[in-house]
Design an enzyme around this catalytic site. Sequence first.
Site, PDB file in Angstrom:
ATOM      1  N   TYR A 477       0.850  -1.198   0.000  1.00 27.11           N
ATOM      2  CA  TYR A 477       0.000   0.000   0.000  1.00 27.11           C
ATOM      3  C   TYR A 477       0.886   1.250   0.000  1.00 27.11           C
ATOM      4  CZ  TYR A 477      -3.815   3.181   0.921  1.00 27.11           C
ATOM      5  OH  TYR A 477      -4.727   4.197   0.814  1.00 27.11           O
ATOM      6  N   SER A 557      -6.383   1.067  -4.522  1.00 26.21           N
ATOM      7  CA  SER A 557      -6.455   2.493  -4.228  1.00 26.21           C
ATOM      8  C   SER A 557      -5.053   3.104  -4.358  1.00 26.21           C
ATOM      9  CB  SER A 557      -7.047   2.713  -2.830  1.00 26.21           C
ATOM     10  OG  SER A 557      -7.416   4.044  -2.640  1.00 26.21           O
ATOM     11  N   ASP A 641     -17.659   3.838  -7.698  1.00 24.07           N
ATOM     12  CA  ASP A 641     -16.518   4.289  -6.906  1.00 24.07           C
ATOM     13  C   ASP A 641     -16.442   5.809  -7.000  1.00 24.07           C
ATOM     14  OD1 ASP A 641     -14.188   4.775  -5.576  1.00 24.07           O
ATOM     15  OD2 ASP A 641     -13.009   3.257  -6.618  1.00 24.07           O
ATOM     16  N   HIS A 676     -15.720   1.680  -3.872  1.00 20.07           N
ATOM     17  CA  HIS A 676     -14.286   1.590  -3.596  1.00 20.07           C
ATOM     18  C   HIS A 676     -13.919   0.300  -2.865  1.00 20.07           C
ATOM     19  CE1 HIS A 676     -10.443   3.545  -3.780  1.00 20.07           C
ATOM     20  NE2 HIS A 676     -10.229   3.397  -2.485  1.00 20.07           N
TER      21      HIS A 676
END
Length: 705
Positions: A477, A557, A641, A676
């Site tokens: 991430y 993301s 999203d 999302h």
Amino acid sequence: MKLFNFFIVILLMAVSFSCNKGPKRPDYPQTKKVDTVDVYFGTKVPDPYRWLEDDQSDKTKDWVKRQVAVTNNYLQKIPFRDKIEKRLKEVWNYQKQGTPIRKGKYWFFSKNDGLQNQSVLYVKEGPDGQERVLLDPNKLSDDGTVALADFAISENGKFMAYAISRGGSDWREIFVKEVATGKDLDDHLKWVKFSDISWLGEEGFFYSRYDAPEKGQELTNLNRFQQVFYHKVGEKQEQDLLVFKDSVNPLSNYTAEVDDDGQHLILYGTRSTNNNSLMIKKINDDKWLVADTTYENNTSYIGTVEGKYWVLTDYDAPRYRIMAVDPSNPHIDNWKEVVPEDGNVLKGAYLSNSFAILHYMVDAESRLFVFDFNGEKKYEMELPGPGSVAAVRTIRDDDRAFYYFHSYNIPGQIISTDLDKQTSKVWFEPEVDFDGDQYVTELVFVDADDGAQIPLHIVHKKGIKMDGSNPLMLYGYGGFNIVYQPAFDVRLIPWLENGGVYVNAHIRGGGEYGEEWHQAGTKMNKQRVFDDFILAAEKLIEMGYTSKGKIAVRGGSNGGLLVGAVVNQRPDLFGVALPAVGVMDMLRYHKFTIGWAWASDYGRSDESEEMFKYLYGYSPLHNIKTGVDYPAVLVFTADHDDRVVPAHSFKYIATLQEKYKGDNPVLIRIETKAGHGAGKPVSKAIEELVDMYAFTFYNLGVEPY
């Protein structure tokens, strides 16, 4: 010679038969190009697929339809999809339960029987009372796409205010339910987003919302001028009392919280995903007292102890500490330290009647310590093993507490503890069709060139050979101070059972080692995040866990941005890339919904020439090249999203399909009535995972089960 030719024919037939078992590189839909060009500090940047940003247009919808058809046709030809789906449903089908919350005489908890699309909220009177359904989100829609996004119980348990999300959108609608009868009242609040729900007694609650967006722009419009309101139970939304509005700074968000005593209101202001302001006022007073309006610190209210607010803050403490604030004189200059900064990150603190539970992270793993109200450490709580703690629930008039514990090979269990007697017991433990004893979790550190040590959590079957032959899934991430701790995830079971190695790389940009670790991966340091991730892949190859071309790289993301960037920079390392709901256009991300708030991590293309060039240098969309051998790519996005709008993924895949001429498939999977990620129904989650694993196994040359 004839015999030789005969064998050649047989061999070619065998090869042909083998190739026909699965799909080949598809023919992609033609995507029209336009002459749109933006100029940044004298540099012309073409944006030929700008028209795909309008996801409501008929042209975009037609493009989506054609892309979906190509992707579905490819995925459906993969021969072992049914095996993957069967196993996923088997392992997913176990009872799950949430940590209980007590309000008044009532105990509230969530439960899922196994394959229910949404977990159900239950209530009972007392810990041993008869449970009953309070809210079943599965009955709010036929397909499970309406989710319970949040709920808050009034202090004595009379009412529950709950927020629902439709189709995965960040927009919320709030309703009110009477707990004793389960009856819904007439209250209905709209255009709520990024909001808390904080009750003031039993009469009403505070929440945050925006003005209604223009029709057709609900999922793309810029979110501006969030306001805080007070809603009294039984009244119309139009009668709600405006509590706070910032008319000067449209790109600021505000949420309100009532203190433990119900005497003061605490107001948090944010201008990004990091750092906040803090103001306090008496409930019936209009005057706000400033605690901290520098927007340089992350500070949150823990609870009230002997008339003073305990707050968790990184003010002059990048790994966080606890300080006491006098609500009648709250300025930051007057704060007093209660628990000093430790060498490890203080992740959270929770107050019972007599004690505080402090949740620390040590190399991304959880540790719990009990302190008294003088700030003195009493003892460490024994956890079931290395892993992570979540959903700690304390009771302010009692010294009982509950917490959720899990790790990669330990399914989530709920632990009940008596803080005074220092005893614990398992309150709930699931029965999962998974033998965690057959797997091992390792914590390995790799050295970066600048001296930093990057921790990797590595999970695999016991006894695998370190000969480079193993397929490996590398997850990361690396942003926004977020940490993905070691956690049981039923979605990983098909990968691990088929000999796959799973690695969670705790790269910079996250909060594993506090604010310094976070800042080391932001703005002009963002390339360091990608370097850490690439280094992890290289070291895993060097250690024999896998080899080039056998790595599937995955992230969502900000992690989707990570995947897009490293695949552009080192395509030779990876066999498969799985970017999900990624931020792919780093020059225009701030122009949609809440994207402006990410500038604290990314910087903006319009703030300076230096920042523009830096963003342009790694933006996944803008760094796809011709003549490069890219890995197989399956992009994931969703039509609802409204956080990372699907245009990012649309433009990225259109560019990749245009420029990449190799044999590996580069496809996009577009989910409908999903957002999302939060609130996604189980049925859709399983379908998505079947596609992901089928694509990954097939393109890595692994035949599962």
